[in-house]
Scaffold this motif. Structure first.
Motif, PDB file in Angstrom:
ATOM      1  N   SER A 141      -5.624  11.092   0.747  1.00 32.17           N
ATOM      2  CA  SER A 141      -4.249  10.720   1.022  1.00 32.17           C
ATOM      3  C   SER A 141      -4.026  10.529   2.519  1.00 32.17           C
ATOM      4  O   SER A 141      -4.437  11.362   3.338  1.00 32.17           O
ATOM      5  CB  SER A 141      -3.300  11.797   0.501  1.00 32.17           C
ATOM      6  N   GLY A 142      -3.403   9.413   2.882  1.00 34.98           N
ATOM      7  CA  GLY A 142      -3.069   9.147   4.275  1.00 34.98           C
ATOM      8  C   GLY A 142      -4.234   8.719   5.137  1.00 34.98           C
ATOM      9  O   GLY A 142      -4.089   8.573   6.353  1.00 34.98           O
ATOM     10  N   VAL A 143      -5.403   8.500   4.551  1.00 34.43           N
ATOM     11  CA  VAL A 143      -6.608   8.161   5.309  1.00 34.43           C
ATOM     12  C   VAL A 143      -6.861   6.666   5.230  1.00 34.43           C
ATOM     13  O   VAL A 143      -6.752   6.056   4.158  1.00 34.43           O
ATOM     14  CB  VAL A 143      -7.821   8.954   4.778  1.00 34.43           C
ATOM     15  N   THR A 144      -7.221   6.064   6.371  1.00 30.86           N
ATOM     16  CA  THR A 144      -7.520   4.641   6.440  1.00 30.86           C
ATOM     17  C   THR A 144      -9.024   4.428   6.304  1.00 30.86           C
ATOM     18  O   THR A 144      -9.762   5.326   5.899  1.00 30.86           O
ATOM     19  CB  THR A 144      -7.024   4.056   7.765  1.00 30.86           C
ATOM     20  N   PRO A 194     -10.354   9.187  10.628  1.00 30.26           N
ATOM     21  CA  PRO A 194     -10.442   9.850  11.926  1.00 30.26           C
ATOM     22  C   PRO A 194      -9.984  11.310  11.921  1.00 30.26           C
ATOM     23  O   PRO A 194     -10.225  12.032  12.881  1.00 30.26           O
ATOM     24  CB  PRO A 194      -9.498   9.006  12.792  1.00 30.26           C
ATOM     25  N   GLN A 195      -9.303  11.745  10.860  1.00 25.31           N
ATOM     26  CA  GLN A 195      -8.746  13.092  10.848  1.00 25.31           C
ATOM     27  C   GLN A 195      -9.864  14.135  10.886  1.00 25.31           C
ATOM     28  O   GLN A 195     -10.837  14.053  10.131  1.00 25.31           O
ATOM     29  CB  GLN A 195      -7.870  13.283   9.608  1.00 25.31           C
ATOM     30  N   LEU A 200      -6.566   6.302   0.710  1.00 26.94           N
ATOM     31  CA  LEU A 200      -5.482   5.586   0.031  1.00 26.94           C
ATOM     32  C   LEU A 200      -4.642   4.748   0.983  1.00 26.94           C
ATOM     33  O   LEU A 200      -3.874   3.891   0.542  1.00 26.94           O
ATOM     34  CB  LEU A 200      -4.591   6.594  -0.709  1.00 26.94           C
ATOM     35  N   ALA A 201      -4.762   4.970   2.294  1.00 23.78           N
ATOM     36  CA  ALA A 201      -4.022   4.164   3.268  1.00 23.78           C
ATOM     37  C   ALA A 201      -4.889   3.057   3.864  1.00 23.78           C
ATOM     38  O   ALA A 201      -4.486   2.408   4.834  1.00 23.78           O
ATOM     39  CB  ALA A 201      -3.493   5.064   4.384  1.00 23.78           C
ATOM     40  N   ASP A 202      -6.043   2.809   3.289  1.00 29.42           N
ATOM     41  CA  ASP A 202      -6.965   1.786   3.788  1.00 29.42           C
ATOM     42  C   ASP A 202      -6.360   0.402   3.562  1.00 29.42           C
ATOM     43  O   ASP A 202      -6.098   0.011   2.419  1.00 29.42           O
ATOM     44  CB  ASP A 202      -8.302   1.915   3.051  1.00 29.42           C
ATOM     45  N   ASP A 203      -6.117  -0.347   4.652  1.00 31.78           N
ATOM     46  CA  ASP A 203      -5.582  -1.702   4.517  1.00 31.78           C
ATOM     47  C   ASP A 203      -6.650  -2.765   4.752  1.00 31.78           C
ATOM     48  O   ASP A 203      -6.344  -3.949   4.824  1.00 31.78           O
ATOM     49  CB  ASP A 203      -4.406  -1.924   5.473  1.00 31.78           C
ATOM     50  N   ILE A 248       0.858  -1.179   0.000  1.00 29.46           N
ATOM     51  CA  ILE A 248       0.000   0.000   0.000  1.00 29.46           C
ATOM     52  C   ILE A 248       0.895   1.230   0.000  1.00 29.46           C
ATOM     53  O   ILE A 248       1.611   1.504   0.971  1.00 29.46           O
ATOM     54  CB  ILE A 248      -0.931  -0.004   1.230  1.00 29.46           C
ATOM     55  N   ALA A 249       0.846   1.964  -1.095  1.00 30.96           N
ATOM     56  CA  ALA A 249       1.690   3.147  -1.255  1.00 30.96           C
ATOM     57  C   ALA A 249       0.846   4.401  -1.070  1.00 30.96           C
ATOM     58  O   ALA A 249      -0.381   4.373  -1.179  1.00 30.96           O
ATOM     59  CB  ALA A 249       2.340   3.146  -2.634  1.00 30.96           C
ATOM     60  N   ASP A 250       1.510   5.487  -0.777  1.00 31.68           N
ATOM     61  CA  ASP A 250       0.854   6.792  -0.697  1.00 31.68           C
ATOM     62  C   ASP A 250       1.297   7.599  -1.915  1.00 31.68           C
ATOM     63  O   ASP A 250       2.412   8.122  -1.946  1.00 31.68           O
ATOM     64  CB  ASP A 250       1.234   7.511   0.594  1.00 31.68           C
ATOM     65  N   PRO A 251       0.448   7.709  -2.935  1.00 29.99           N
ATOM     66  CA  PRO A 251       0.856   8.437  -4.149  1.00 29.99           C
ATOM     67  C   PRO A 251       1.219   9.892  -3.891  1.00 29.99           C
ATOM     68  O   PRO A 251       1.935  10.492  -4.681  1.00 29.99           O
ATOM     69  CB  PRO A 251      -0.396   8.333  -5.042  1.00 29.99           C
TER      70      PRO A 251
END
Length: 723
Positions: free
Chosen positions: A693-696, A700-701, A663-666, A220-223
């Motif tokens: 970006s950076g959100v799972t 929660p942000q 994009l950070a959703d695993d 899982i990459a962060d573009p």
């Protein structure tokens, strides 16, 4: 200042109004105190460990993260972040703790360090051990603490007793092996977050050994940050290999005994229970989840014997709090029998179809404390969404013991409870009152309860008031919530409609609770009639209701949304020429299905973190409902969005879609949305994609959560032609 906030900002800042609310209760067996977690305010993310002394009638913090860390920010390991994502934990500070048998000692990890609290004195100290520490748990006698660090199961002495100091009982043999941690599938789908269990005598531990070498790797990459390495994730997608899970008995004397069962036939270690009332008890499950076995462990040899076998032609669910032993050595379980979900003690059925049992909360000397909803045999309640707490006696006479509600007060509500000794902590949420009231009761000999105390909530009061109408809709009596704008009258005319479901397994949305409907009410206040419908597949009704989606979750779930909408249009001011749907996760799948398969009903859809390709979701969840993809490829195709014939056919019109994904959703990886977008583009279907970006999977942000609501309203207004 709080009153000047918009609801989206307040909703995000308070983490859906969960901050400041007391939770994670433990009651001392001598009825002297209640231990729990709570932050100092409704916007403070850092939980403190609190003690409510029932004898002295006072409340005090036993551990304050700010003091323990000297004001420094928390530092979380990758393993701890993953654990919090699995449990959907967005707060900080003390997010979990464990106690000894007498509830004199509590242990917890903070910023990867180990802390122990003496609860009577309210004093906490750090124990210097190798870290980062994960899931520390005191021994029942309170002399030691076991924990996981860097994949090893370790034990430390609290007072320099025999063995002395800190030592590893088991260390990983390779990079893919861990001791004492739950694997991804157990934590995400089986509701088993633990990986080790103390013996009642405090001289040994049962420990899960997990090797995820067989599991396929995803990256899982962060573009937004191409300079960063992708995160490697061992993800067991449907039809692929799971982690190899074994169980070992580790003695403090250095002994090691492998626990034996037919792991090829029953690879899933679903539950472990070890109490003073019987030998260690395992619940192991077949991969197809149609059979499971309750096993008693011989701790001398590691061999197991079968205590009970469950089989079901559709699937077997796992339930909180079971299996367990009664003090006289009888098996406690929840079973689907005779069309009902019932409570069993030994061979004795304690409940009937009048109740739909959901969880076992405590096993007492004479009774079992459990939660339940009205069952299929009960008279249909006027309002759906109620969950109650009950006691059932297993020492009574006759073939079936009696049961009674713990809270005798009338009115629909969602209740939960924790018991220790003769004290019950009861939380009660109601439709017309924000938050939940938490009260402490002492049980009396005649089954009644005396109120001893109330535990205050510091959660913020919402700036809006939810006005849920809890109703049944259509011939199947689908549980629904209807929410209209504040101040709306019949003279205002019909309203554009927003369907706001989850609509799938383990995701009941129609609840007799105020806060459960706040976001839906906010959407209603923007000018919509909002409908939340819990169709077939959702929990809380009957086994048949939940299992109706086997092999056909897409068509069944969607049809119930359509039927609920149609039925409610006869009773409420709904403009059926302007109907939108929004959802997240399973709800995102449902929203996508709605606009693609039923454009005659739905005119716009917000598709959040959708499971679009069932082959990309995990084994335990997906195979329960759709079978194995190699055996039923046509079932997977029929329940997928990207293979939907509607994508490539000539069906008109093409309805607008907003697709949102972190994009950070695993859990539901972004590939689901990217593949859907590609398929939509190939089919010439209009849509827009909002990558986060950076959100799972949790989002929660604060700024992200707030602006997501605002952007969704803007999309709905544009798509439905609202001024």
């Amino acid at each position: 200042m709080t009153g000047q906030l918009s609801f989206p900002r307040q909703h995000a800042r308070t983490q859906r109004f969960t901050l400041g609310a007391p939770r994670a209760f433990v009651v001392a067996p001598d009825d002297s105190r209640v231990v729990f977690l709570r932050s100092r305010s409704g916007t403070d993310r850092a939980n403190l460990l609190w003690v409510h002394d029932l004898t002295e009638r006072r409340e005090y913090p036993a551990a304050d993260p700010a003091a323990l860390l000297g004001g420094a920010d928390e530092e979380l390991s990758a393993e701890e972040r993953a654990r919090r994502e699995r449990s959907r934990e967005g707060s900080g500070g003390v997010i979990g703790y464990a106690t000894d048998l007498t509830v004199e000692l509590a242990a917890f990890a903070l910023s990867g360090r180990l802390f122990a609290s003496e609860l009577r004195a309210g004093v906490t100290r750090e124990l210097r051990v190798p870290g980062p520490v994960i899931d520390p748990r005191p021994s029942p006698d309170g002399r030691r603490i076991a924990y996981v660090a860097q994949g090893a199961l370790r034990v430390t002495e609290l007072h320099g007793g025999e063995g002395g100091g800190d030592r590893a009982l088991a260390e990983p043999e390779g990079e893919t092996v861990t001791y004492g941690l739950a694997e991804f599938i157990a934590a995400e789908e089986m509701d088993r977050s633990r990986g080790f269990w103390w013996s009642p005598e405090s001289d040994a531990l049962l420990v899960a050994r997990v090797d995820d070498a067989p599991v396929r790797r995803w990256w899982i990459a962060d573009p937004a940050h191409p300079d960063r390495e992708p995160a490697e994730v061992a993800y067991p997608a449907a039809g692929t290999d799971n982690a190899e899970v074994r169980l070992v008995l580790l003695g403090l004397d250095g002994s090691r005994t492998e626990i034996e069962w037919d792991r090829r036939r029953y690879p899933y270690l679903a539950r472990v229970h070890w109490s003073a009332y019987g030998p260690p008890l395992l619940l192991v499950q077949a991969r197809d989840q149609r059979s499971q076995v309750y096993l008693a462990v011989d701790t001398a040899t590691g061999r197991t014997r079968t205590v009970h076998v469950d089989e079901d032609a559709v699937w077997l669910d796992l339930f909180p709090g079971v299996p367990g032993w009664t003090p006289d050595g009888r098996l406690v379980r929840i079973a689907d029998e005779g069309g009902a979900r019932v409570l069993m003690v030994g061979d004795r059925k304690l409940t009937s179809g009048a109740l739909h049992v959901r969880a076992v909360l405590d096993i007492g000397e004479e009774d079992v404390l459990f939660s339940a909803s009205p069952g299929a045999d009960a008279e249909l309640p006027e309002q759906p969404g109620e969950i109650g707490v009950f006691r059932a006696w297993y020492r009574g006479s006759g073939d079936q013991g009696g049961w009674e509600a713990v809270d005798k007060r009338s009115g629909p509500a969602v209740r939960s409870a924790v018991r220790g000794g003769e004290v019950i902590v009861l939380a009660c949420a109601e439709p017309d009152r924000p938050g939940a009231a938490v009260e402490v009761f002492g049980l009396t000999g005649d089954g009644s309860a005396d109120r001893l105390a109330e535990i205050a909530s510091y959660a913020e009061r919402p700036v809006i008031t939810a006005r849920p109408r809890l109703v049944h809709a259509g011939e199947r009596h689908i549980p629904c919530t209807v929410l209209l704008p504040a101040g709306h009258t019949a003279d205002d005319g019909p309203l554009p409609v927003l369907m706001d479901p989850y609509g799938g397994p383990h995701g009941q949305r129609v609840l007799a609770s105020h806060n459960a409907h706040l976001t839906s009410q906010w959407f209603a206040d923007q000018g919509f009639a909002v409908i939340v419908a819990d169709g077939r597949g959702t929990p809380g009704r009957s086994p048949a209701w939940e299992k109706a989606i086997r092999d056909d979750l897409a068509a069944v779930s969607l049809q119930d949304q359509v039927d609920a909408l149609t039925a409610l249009a006869e009773r409420y001011p709904l403009d059926l020429s302007r109907v939108a749907i929004r959802g997240w996760s399973y709800g995102g799948l449902l929203a996508g299905l709605a606009v693609l398969r039923r454009p005659d009903v739905f005119h716009a859809g917000i598709v959040g973190a959708p499971v679009t390709d069932q082959r990309l979701y995990d084994t335990h969840y997906t195979e329960r409902y759709l079978g194995h993809p190699d055996e039923q490829p046509e079932v997977y195709a029929a329940n997928s969005l990207i293979t939907d014939e509607g994508l490539y056919g000539a069906a008109e019109p093409h309805r607008p879609m907003m697709i949102i994904h972190g994009l950070a959703d695993d859990n539901v990886v972004a590939a689901h949305t990217l593949r859907l977008s590609s398929a939509l583009l190939a089919a010439g279907r209009p849509h827009e994609v909002l990558p986060l970006s950076g959100v799972t999977h949790m989002t929660p942000q604060e700024q992200v959560a707030e602006n997501l609501l605002l952007l969704q309203v803007d999309f709905l207004r544009r798509s439905l032609g609202m001024s």
